[in-house]
Design a protein around this motif. Structure first.
Motif, PDB file in Angstrom:
ATOM      1  N   ALA A   1       0.814  -1.169  -0.031  1.00  0.00           N
ATOM      2  CA  ALA A   1      -0.003  -0.162   0.045  1.00  0.00           C
ATOM      3  C   ALA A   1       0.934   1.141  -0.122  1.00  0.00           C
ATOM      4  O   ALA A   1       0.633   2.280  -0.662  1.00  0.00           O
ATOM      5  N   THR A   2       1.806   1.314   0.719  1.00  0.00           N
ATOM      6  CA  THR A   2       2.613   2.360   1.040  1.00  0.00           C
ATOM      7  C   THR A   2       3.377   2.873  -0.422  1.00  0.00           C
ATOM      8  O   THR A   2       3.588   3.879  -0.867  1.00  0.00           O
ATOM      9  N   GLU A   3       3.869   1.884  -0.952  1.00  0.00           N
ATOM     10  CA  GLU A   3       4.778   1.980  -2.212  1.00  0.00           C
ATOM     11  C   GLU A   3       4.176   2.476  -3.187  1.00  0.00           C
ATOM     12  O   GLU A   3       4.307   3.058  -4.329  1.00  0.00           O
ATOM     13  N   LEU A   4       2.921   1.683  -3.461  1.00  0.00           N
ATOM     14  CA  LEU A   4       1.823   2.152  -4.545  1.00  0.00           C
ATOM     15  C   LEU A   4       1.214   3.658  -4.278  1.00  0.00           C
ATOM     16  O   LEU A   4       1.255   4.415  -5.099  1.00  0.00           O
ATOM     17  N   GLU A   5       0.937   4.037  -3.122  1.00  0.00           N
ATOM     18  CA  GLU A   5       0.882   5.576  -2.798  1.00  0.00           C
ATOM     19  C   GLU A   5       1.852   6.504  -3.198  1.00  0.00           C
ATOM     20  O   GLU A   5       1.721   7.524  -4.070  1.00  0.00           O
ATOM     21  N   GLN A   6       3.034   6.039  -2.739  1.00  0.00           N
ATOM     22  CA  GLN A   6       4.251   6.749  -3.121  1.00  0.00           C
ATOM     23  C   GLN A   6       4.455   6.970  -4.951  1.00  0.00           C
ATOM     24  O   GLN A   6       4.996   7.791  -5.288  1.00  0.00           O
ATOM     25  N   ALA A   7       3.793   5.998  -5.401  1.00  0.00           N
ATOM     26  CA  ALA A   7       4.298   5.795  -6.865  1.00  0.00           C
ATOM     27  C   ALA A   7       3.025   6.668  -7.630  1.00  0.00           C
ATOM     28  O   ALA A   7       3.090   6.748  -8.704  1.00  0.00           O
ATOM     29  N   GLY A   8       2.155   7.196  -6.865  1.00  0.00           N
ATOM     30  CA  GLY A   8       0.889   8.180  -7.365  1.00  0.00           C
ATOM     31  C   GLY A   8      -0.444   7.242  -7.542  1.00  0.00           C
ATOM     32  O   GLY A   8      -1.111   7.756  -8.424  1.00  0.00           O
ATOM     33  N   PHE A   9      -0.589   6.309  -6.991  1.00  0.00           N
ATOM     34  CA  PHE A   9      -1.685   5.553  -7.219  1.00  0.00           C
ATOM     35  C   PHE A   9      -2.741   5.696  -6.178  1.00  0.00           C
ATOM     36  O   PHE A   9      -2.197   5.754  -4.865  1.00  0.00           O
ATOM     37  N   VAL A  10      -4.039   5.505  -6.516  1.00  0.00           N
ATOM     38  CA  VAL A  10      -4.954   5.805  -5.593  1.00  0.00           C
ATOM     39  C   VAL A  10      -5.155   4.203  -4.947  1.00  0.00           C
ATOM     40  O   VAL A  10      -5.160   3.281  -5.921  1.00  0.00           O
ATOM     41  N   VAL A  11      -4.931   3.842  -3.727  1.00  0.00           N
ATOM     42  CA  VAL A  11      -4.893   2.708  -3.025  1.00  0.00           C
ATOM     43  C   VAL A  11      -6.160   2.082  -2.354  1.00  0.00           C
ATOM     44  O   VAL A  11      -6.650   3.062  -1.731  1.00  0.00           O
ATOM     45  N   GLN A  12      -6.618   0.988  -2.642  1.00  0.00           N
ATOM     46  CA  GLN A  12      -7.793   0.419  -1.986  1.00  0.00           C
ATOM     47  C   GLN A  12      -7.471  -1.070  -1.379  1.00  0.00           C
ATOM     48  O   GLN A  12      -6.492  -1.709  -2.176  1.00  0.00           O
ATOM     49  N   ARG A  13      -8.039  -1.336  -0.400  1.00  0.00           N
ATOM     50  CA  ARG A  13      -7.816  -2.796   0.278  1.00  0.00           C
ATOM     51  C   ARG A  13      -9.138  -3.497   0.248  1.00  0.00           C
ATOM     52  O   ARG A  13     -10.210  -3.131   0.641  1.00  0.00           O
ATOM     53  N   GLN A  14      -8.962  -4.465  -0.575  1.00  0.00           N
ATOM     54  CA  GLN A  14     -10.307  -5.262  -0.910  1.00  0.00           C
ATOM     55  C   GLN A  14     -10.401  -6.441   0.290  1.00  0.00           C
ATOM     56  O   GLN A  14      -9.584  -7.443   0.103  1.00  0.00           O
ATOM     57  N   ASP A  15     -11.271  -6.223   1.063  1.00  0.00           N
ATOM     58  CA  ASP A  15     -11.371  -7.276   1.932  1.00  0.00           C
ATOM     59  C   ASP A  15     -12.562  -8.305   1.554  1.00  0.00           C
ATOM     60  O   ASP A  15     -13.875  -7.806   1.442  1.00  0.00           O
ATOM     61  N   TYR A  16     -12.271  -9.378   1.167  1.00  0.00           N
ATOM     62  CA  TYR A  16     -13.188 -10.074   0.373  1.00  0.00           C
ATOM     63  C   TYR A  16     -13.583 -11.322   1.502  1.00  0.00           C
ATOM     64  O   TYR A  16     -14.363 -12.155   0.950  1.00  0.00           O
ATOM     65  N   GLY A  17     -13.357 -11.115   2.674  1.00  0.00           N
ATOM     66  CA  GLY A  17     -13.951 -12.250   3.687  1.00  0.00           C
ATOM     67  C   GLY A  17     -12.705 -13.195   4.256  1.00  0.00           C
ATOM     68  O   GLY A  17     -12.285 -12.699   5.438  1.00  0.00           O
ATOM     69  N   SER A  18     -11.986 -13.726   3.424  1.00  0.00           N
ATOM     70  CA  SER A  18     -10.799 -14.542   3.964  1.00  0.00           C
ATOM     71  C   SER A  18      -9.617 -13.926   3.888  1.00  0.00           C
ATOM     72  O   SER A  18      -8.552 -14.408   4.772  1.00  0.00           O
ATOM     73  N   GLY A  19      -9.393 -12.901   3.314  1.00  0.00           N
ATOM     74  CA  GLY A  19      -8.116 -12.275   2.993  1.00  0.00           C
ATOM     75  C   GLY A  19      -8.250 -10.899   2.296  1.00  0.00           C
ATOM     76  O   GLY A  19      -9.488 -10.401   2.358  1.00  0.00           O
ATOM     77  N   ILE A  20      -7.261 -10.004   2.074  1.00  0.00           N
ATOM     78  CA  ILE A  20      -7.152  -8.713   1.838  1.00  0.00           C
ATOM     79  C   ILE A  20      -6.242  -8.657   0.493  1.00  0.00           C
ATOM     80  O   ILE A  20      -4.946  -8.690   0.616  1.00  0.00           O
ATOM     81  N   ASN A  21      -6.755  -8.075  -0.476  1.00  0.00           N
ATOM     82  CA  ASN A  21      -5.915  -7.728  -1.738  1.00  0.00           C
ATOM     83  C   ASN A  21      -5.688  -6.271  -1.727  1.00  0.00           C
ATOM     84  O   ASN A  21      -6.477  -5.298  -1.102  1.00  0.00           O
ATOM     85  N   VAL A  22      -4.485  -5.765  -2.115  1.00  0.00           N
ATOM     86  CA  VAL A  22      -4.233  -4.395  -2.089  1.00  0.00           C
ATOM     87  C   VAL A  22      -3.829  -3.796  -3.524  1.00  0.00           C
ATOM     88  O   VAL A  22      -3.299  -4.515  -4.500  1.00  0.00           O
ATOM     89  N   ILE A  23      -4.894  -2.767  -3.935  1.00  0.00           N
ATOM     90  CA  ILE A  23      -5.012  -2.427  -5.351  1.00  0.00           C
ATOM     91  C   ILE A  23      -4.708  -1.040  -5.728  1.00  0.00           C
ATOM     92  O   ILE A  23      -5.330  -0.230  -4.707  1.00  0.00           O
ATOM     93  N   GLY A  24      -3.892  -0.735  -6.446  1.00  0.00           N
ATOM     94  CA  GLY A  24      -3.507   0.474  -6.800  1.00  0.00           C
ATOM     95  C   GLY A  24      -4.018   1.088  -8.265  1.00  0.00           C
ATOM     96  O   GLY A  24      -3.757   0.028  -9.154  1.00  0.00           O
ATOM     97  N   THR A  25      -4.596   2.188  -8.262  1.00  0.00           N
ATOM     98  CA  THR A  25      -4.986   2.487  -9.366  1.00  0.00           C
ATOM     99  C   THR A  25      -4.500   3.776  -9.953  1.00  0.00           C
ATOM    100  O   THR A  25      -4.670   4.652  -9.300  1.00  0.00           O
TER     101      THR A  25
END
Length: 375
Positions: free
Chosen positions: A118-142
């Motif tokens: 999350a930190t490095e994607l934000e530093q690279a200029g991405f809008v970061v979201q954490r997708q909590d899908y129940g059993s785990g968490i994805n980190v997604i930068g856009t």
């Protein structure tokens, strides 16, 4: 990269599956704060939860390595080829060293690696979201495209690993690689939207990438690139395994490997037919660097045929094939090359990785992703 499955692993490959190493004791459950679900930028919806960029979760506690001024001064941002010179192998190596500890889902280090993403994607200029899908968490930068924001190019890698194994190649190498490509491409004006993601629970059945792929709506996914094990290579003759069924299906590649005396120093790319143009672009960029690259393209009938080619769909690209999205897998061939795969014959540690090989993977992929995104 998931363990080789059943008959595919034992009979088709002629390799026995070994049990996972004993847990290292790092099983403390990590807490993740809840947040309000939001749509991703540019009309992209993937059932994600906003991260620290929206002020709804605690700020990550880790930071990435600093920039290399020398590389920054000599690289350019106006073409795929110019961007290759922006790749910093030192940053990649530092990220791998940080991530390469036991990190099963829910563990303390799993949380630290998730925060690093999350930190490095934000530093690279991405809008970061954490997708909590129940059993785990994805980190997604856009990072929204400048001209065709509704068209998405995705690069991703899984950040989880089996308990008790450092997982330097599998898949700290891929996560660190995705973050470095994100840093470089964050400096370019890309017509298409770029997403870079760190998937969770790949080792538990591709759960993270499936959760994303199954809920991806509101945009066109032009292509998904997958990194899973991109750091191991060997110049020793006959160090590469290439099973008979693959040699028969891809005789041209088999001939190239024979001419290369079986050295395990080439980049492997697996694509479905719709992603083949992107795979060939990556191959051209890699071979322009002097790095032998082999593309294996599967037909629509072959790509989900577990009995025949299941070994080529053992990672997160399969989640996109299942939805009919173009996807390709960039890797070092994993179990066919690395004896420390899943710590089977020794520990999968950073000192066993080949930095020159990984750098070529990153450069070629940077150029290929930039081209796919319309640069």
């Amino acid at each position: 990269m998931r363990a080789v499955r059943g008959a595919v692993g034992v009979m088709w490959l002629g390799l026995g599956a070994c049990p996972s190493p004993a847990t290292s004791g790092e099983s403390d459950a990590a807490t993740t704060s809840g947040s309000t679900e939001t749509g991703a930028p540019g009309g992209i919806s993937s059932s994600t939860s906003s991260s620290s960029s929206s002020g709804t979760t605690a700020a990550p506690t880790t930071t990435g390595p600093g920039p290399d001024a020398g590389i920054a001064s000599r690289c350019g941002h106006d073409s795929p080829e110019a961007l290759m010179d922006c790749v910093d192998p030192v940053r990649w190596a530092e990220d791998v060293a940080f991530m390469a500890q036991s990190r099963p889902p829910g563990s303390i280090h799993w949380q630290k690696v998730q925060d690093r993403c999350a930190t490095e994607l934000e530093q690279a200029g991405f809008v970061v979201q954490r997708q909590d899908y129940g059993s785990g968490i994805n980190v997604i930068g856009t990072r929204e495209g400048t001209a065709a924001a509704s068209e998405v190019v995705l690069l991703a890698a899984h950040y989880d690993h089996v308990s008790g194994c450092p997982g330097a190649d599998d898949n700290a190498s891929g996560v660190a690689g995705a973050l470095e490509v994100a840093r470089v491409l964050g400096q370019a004006k890309l017509p298409r939207t770029l997403m870079v993601a760190c998937w969770d629970e790949e080792e538990s059945g591709l759960r993270g990438s499936r959760a994303f792929a199954q809920t991806f709506t509101g945009a066109k996914l032009a292509v998904a690139f997958n990194f899973d094990m991109i750091g191991y290579a060997s110049a020793a003759e006959h160090s590469q395994i290439f099973p008979g069924p693959l040699a028969e299906r891809f005789p041209g590649l088999a001939d190239e490997l024979t001419a290369n005396k079986g050295r395990a120093d080439f980049i492997a790319v697996v694509a479905d037919a719709s992603a083949e143009p992107f795979a060939l672009e990556l191959e051209a960029q890699a071979e322009g660097l002097g790095r032998l690259t082999g593309v294996m393209t599967l037909t629509d009938a072959e790509k989900l045929d577990d009995d025949a080619f299941g070994v080529l769909s053992m990672s997160d690209h399969r989640s996109f094939w299942e939805r009919g999205f173009p996807a390709l897998h960039v890797f070092d061939t994993g179990v066919f090359r690395n004896p420390a795969y899943h710590c089977t014959l020794g520990l999968d540690t950073p000192d066993k990785l080949d930095h020159a090989f990984a750098t070529d993977v990153l450069k070629a992929t940077t150029a290929a992703v930039a081209a796919a995104a319309g640069l």
